[in-house]
Design a protein around this motif. Structure first.
Motif, PDB file in Angstrom:
ATOM      1  N   UNK A 220       0.846  -1.198   0.000  1.00  0.00           N
ATOM      2  CA  UNK A 220       0.000   0.000   0.000  1.00  0.00           C
ATOM      3  C   UNK A 220       0.878   1.242   0.000  1.00  0.00           C
ATOM      4  N   UNK A 221       0.705   2.040  -1.020  1.00  0.00           N
ATOM      5  CA  UNK A 221       1.459   3.271  -1.249  1.00  0.00           C
ATOM      6  C   UNK A 221       0.464   4.404  -1.007  1.00  0.00           C
ATOM      7  N   UNK A 222       0.620   5.118   0.093  1.00  0.00           N
ATOM      8  CA  UNK A 222      -0.298   6.194   0.472  1.00  0.00           C
ATOM      9  C   UNK A 222       0.134   7.520  -0.143  1.00  0.00           C
ATOM     10  N   UNK A 223      -0.785   8.164  -0.829  1.00  0.00           N
ATOM     11  CA  UNK A 223      -0.553   9.509  -1.367  1.00  0.00           C
ATOM     12  C   UNK A 223      -1.460  10.492  -0.634  1.00  0.00           C
ATOM     13  N   UNK A 224      -0.856  11.445   0.079  1.00  0.00           N
ATOM     14  CA  UNK A 224      -1.606  12.481   0.790  1.00  0.00           C
ATOM     15  C   UNK A 224      -1.577  13.722  -0.086  1.00  0.00           C
ATOM     16  N   UNK A 225      -2.674  13.998  -0.732  1.00  0.00           N
ATOM     17  CA  UNK A 225      -2.709  15.034  -1.758  1.00  0.00           C
ATOM     18  C   UNK A 225      -3.030  16.404  -1.170  1.00  0.00           C
ATOM     19  N   UNK A 226      -2.363  17.428  -1.701  1.00  0.00           N
ATOM     20  CA  UNK A 226      -2.716  18.800  -1.364  1.00  0.00           C
ATOM     21  C   UNK A 226      -1.708  19.490  -0.477  1.00  0.00           C
ATOM     22  N   UNK A 227      -2.057  20.706  -0.100  1.00  0.00           N
ATOM     23  CA  UNK A 227      -1.230  21.524   0.780  1.00  0.00           C
ATOM     24  C   UNK A 227      -1.810  21.488   2.192  1.00  0.00           C
ATOM     25  N   UNK A 228      -0.961  21.824   3.164  1.00  0.00           N
ATOM     26  CA  UNK A 228      -1.384  21.859   4.574  1.00  0.00           C
ATOM     27  C   UNK A 228      -2.058  20.546   4.975  1.00  0.00           C
ATOM     28  N   UNK A 229      -1.371  19.447   4.663  1.00  0.00           N
ATOM     29  CA  UNK A 229      -1.955  18.125   4.873  1.00  0.00           C
ATOM     30  C   UNK A 229      -1.860  17.696   6.337  1.00  0.00           C
ATOM     31  N   UNK A 230      -2.748  16.777   6.692  1.00  0.00           N
ATOM     32  CA  UNK A 230      -2.800  16.233   8.057  1.00  0.00           C
ATOM     33  C   UNK A 230      -1.836  15.051   8.160  1.00  0.00           C
ATOM     34  N   UNK A 231      -0.569  15.330   8.023  1.00  0.00           N
ATOM     35  CA  UNK A 231       0.447  14.291   7.872  1.00  0.00           C
ATOM     36  C   UNK A 231       0.447  13.308   9.038  1.00  0.00           C
ATOM     37  N   UNK A 232       0.418  13.827  10.259  1.00  0.00           N
ATOM     38  CA  UNK A 232       0.523  12.954  11.427  1.00  0.00           C
ATOM     39  C   UNK A 232      -0.711  12.083  11.619  1.00  0.00           C
TER      40      UNK A 232
END
Length: 325
Positions: A220-232
């Motif tokens: 599983x390769x997760x892509x968190x798209x966009x700016x100011x992402x909820x990384x944690x």
């Protein structure tokens, strides 16, 4: 090392020799037929030899069988323009059908994956692009509309998300059965520009988890798209690779390396350095990214799709720099 060896070493947190690299793009018009989509990806693979082959369907493909209407207008990303969305009022969420993923556009994408996987065999891991249920809801209704439904008609939206999650889970199982090694799982709403973290925890996470559970032990390769992402927010997601727009939004590469043990996929700014810079600038950005991770647990990628007019020389410079680092 083979492509597969490099990826497996990176997943173990090691520094392969060389550091693996992968890039991907849309193929407008070719993505309307399984055979043409497969041929386009195989030609890309043979030309550049990425260490991971991510198959990119038409933008919003997952909505077509639910009534999404879209067409192509020239644009650098190679994505479709949506002309009509099926969700126009709260009750429309409850009318979404439980689709048969062996038919229609979903079936087309399963067929494309089968063709690609059969062609490359075990040479390289093949991943299919899938989307979080909340991201799919965003496309079916519109970004501003889905936020309105979330806040004003949450029960109706939850009903829609239940159906979307079930269909997406079935799609994932079909893809893995067709030969995909795993999924490229994209979430487009995990940004504070759109939602609060509490809202994502309610409307995003539980449906994400159902889809990820359907993938089982697959990659599983997760892509968190966009700016100011909820990384944690994704630190405990059962994923092996994390990708985000590392050159455009926090956290930076070194900071992310300190915060996550997962393999990182990052390094290049797709719409600036890669698309418009010189080959020398591309190579320098790759070397800088590798220096920030020590090359351990790192796949050199862009933060999102390449622009379709990205110069060939820049693409080759990116792969060469990774292989020479």
């Amino acid at each position: 090392m083979t492509h597969r060896d490099r990826i497996e070493a990176a997943l173990r947190g090691e520094r392969p020799d060389p550091v693996p690299a992968a890039l991907w793009r849309h193929f407008p018009e070719d993505d309307q037929k399984a055979e043409k989509l497969a041929q386009a990806h195989l030609a890309f693979y043979r030309a550049y030899e990425p260490d991971l082959l991510k198959v990119t369907p038409a933008a919003g493909f997952y909505g077509d069988d639910w009534g999404l209407r879209a067409g192509y207008k020239p644009n650098p990303q190679g994505v479709r323009t949506y002309t009509d969305r099926p969700i126009k009022k709260p009750s429309d969420w409850t009318r979404l059908k439980r689709l048969d993923v062996s038919q229609g556009v979903y079936g087309r994408e399963v067929h494309a994956i089968r063709l690609v996987a059969e062609a490359v065999g075990r040479e390289v891991p093949v991943l299919e692009t899938t989307f979080s249920p909340l991201s799919i809801a965003r496309t079916l209704s519109g970004e501003q509309a889905v936020v309105r439904y979330l806040r004003e008609d949450p029960e109706a939206l939850h009903q829609g998300l239940e159906i979307i999650a079930d269909v997406t889970s079935e799609f994932v199982r079909a893809l893995l059965g067709a030969g995909a090694e795993g999924i490229f799982f994209s979430t487009q709403m995990a940004t504070t520009d759109a939602l609060t973290e509490e809202e994502y925890e309610e409307f995003g996470r539980p449906y994400d988890m159902r889809v990820l559970e359907a993938a089982g032990d697959a990659l599983i390769f997760l892509h968190i798209h966009g700016l100011n992402v909820m990384f944690d927010l994704f630190a405990d997601y059962p994923v092996q690779i994390v990708n985000w727009h590392a050159r455009e939004t926090p956290p930076g590469i070194a900071e992310a390396r300190a915060r996550l043990t997962s393999c990182l996929a990052c390094g290049l700014a797709a719409e600036t350095t890669l698309a418009k810079g010189t080959p020398q600038a591309v190579a320098e950005e790759v070397r800088d990214a590798i220096s920030q991770t020590g090359g351990r647990g790192h796949i050199v990628t862009s933060g999102c799709v390449m622009l379709i007019d990205t110069p060939d020389a820049n693409i080759r410079a990116a792969f060469a720099a990774a292989r020479e680092a």
